[in-house]
Enzyme design. Structure first.
Site, mmCIF file in Angstrom:
data_model
loop_
_atom_site.group_PDB
_atom_site.id
_atom_site.type_symbol
_atom_site.label_atom_id
_atom_site.label_comp_id
_atom_site.label_asym_id
_atom_site.label_seq_id
_atom_site.Cartn_x
_atom_site.Cartn_y
_atom_site.Cartn_z
ATOM 1 N N GLU A 133 33.049 39.382 38.302
ATOM 2 C CA GLU A 133 34.289 39.988 37.825
ATOM 3 C C GLU A 133 34.001 41.026 36.751
ATOM 4 O O GLU A 133 33.001 40.941 36.021
ATOM 5 C CB GLU A 133 35.235 38.914 37.268
ATOM 6 C CG GLU A 133 36.613 39.422 36.872
ATOM 7 C CD GLU A 133 37.383 40.088 38.007
ATOM 8 O OE1 GLU A 133 36.957 41.167 38.491
ATOM 9 O OE2 GLU A 133 38.432 39.553 38.400
ATOM 10 N N HIS A 151 38.071 33.435 44.409
ATOM 11 C CA HIS A 151 37.972 32.047 43.961
ATOM 12 C C HIS A 151 39.360 31.402 43.892
ATOM 13 O O HIS A 151 40.370 32.088 43.756
ATOM 14 C CB HIS A 151 37.287 31.966 42.590
ATOM 15 C CG HIS A 151 38.037 32.703 41.509
ATOM 16 N ND1 HIS A 151 39.153 32.180 40.894
ATOM 17 C CD2 HIS A 151 37.837 33.918 40.976
ATOM 18 C CE1 HIS A 151 39.610 33.044 40.005
ATOM 19 N NE2 HIS A 151 38.824 34.117 40.042
#
Length: 185
Positions: free
Chosen positions: A82, A7
């Site tokens: 994550e 990201h």
């Protein structure tokens, strides 16, 4: 072939906060990074392509910006989210050190030292299961630590070696034929 994207920069990245399973929005720089990655991917990908996207907001925002350049068939994929550091999510390194003196150390495995966070074994099992089952070709929009584990598992690296891999936000990694190549702006 997998195109692995981290990201774009988030507000917490800019502040030095570890996000883990928590979230913060992309910064203007992060949005620019996602747009640039989208333009780079458009040069490599001819048509619509499956995109495995972590369910966290920062990856969904990044995928949406990439989608302005490449037709993505979004597949939400929680197994590439994550790694959670539990109560350390959202803290800076100095805050963690202040609350838990000596817990961090110099090696990269400190990410897994929080008593209520995800273990390395659990993260490897979660991500490894996805990596074995993932249909290819695909774009993968994930995170820094999860991206290290994806590349490390793909290459068969030792845990210390995979945890030391770089985590740029200005390009993507191509995983193909047992190799990993970075392509950046």
């Amino acid at each position: 072939m997998l195109y692995l994207v981290r990201h774009g920069e988030t507000e917490w990245n800019a502040q030095g906060r570890y996000q883990g399973a928590s979230d913060s929005p992309l910064t203007p720089r992060g949005r620019d990074q996602a747009q640039a990655v989208g333009a780079l991917l458009a040069r490599e990908i001819g048509g619509p392509i499956r995109a495995y996207v972590s369910p966290l907001g920062r990856t969904r925002q990044t995928a949406a910006l990439i989608g302005a350049h490449v037709a993505l068939e979004i597949v939400p994929e929680p197994r590439i989210a994550e790694v959670s550091m539990g109560s350390w999510d959202g803290l800076t390194r100095p805050q963690i050190e202040q609350r838990h003196p000596g817990a961090l150390g110099a090696s990269h495995d400190w990410y897994f030292r929080s008593l209520d966070g995800e273990t390395l074994a659990a993260a490897l099992a979660r991500i490894g299961g996805w990596l074995q089952a993932a249909e290819r070709p695909a774009v993968v929009v994930s995170h820094g630590l999860a991206g290290r584990l994806i590349r490390g598992l793909y290459l068969g690296l030792s845990e210390p070696d995979m945890l030391a891999l770089p985590v740029p936000q200005d390009g993507f990694f191509v995983l193909t034929d047992g190799r990993v190549e970075f392509r950046g702006a």
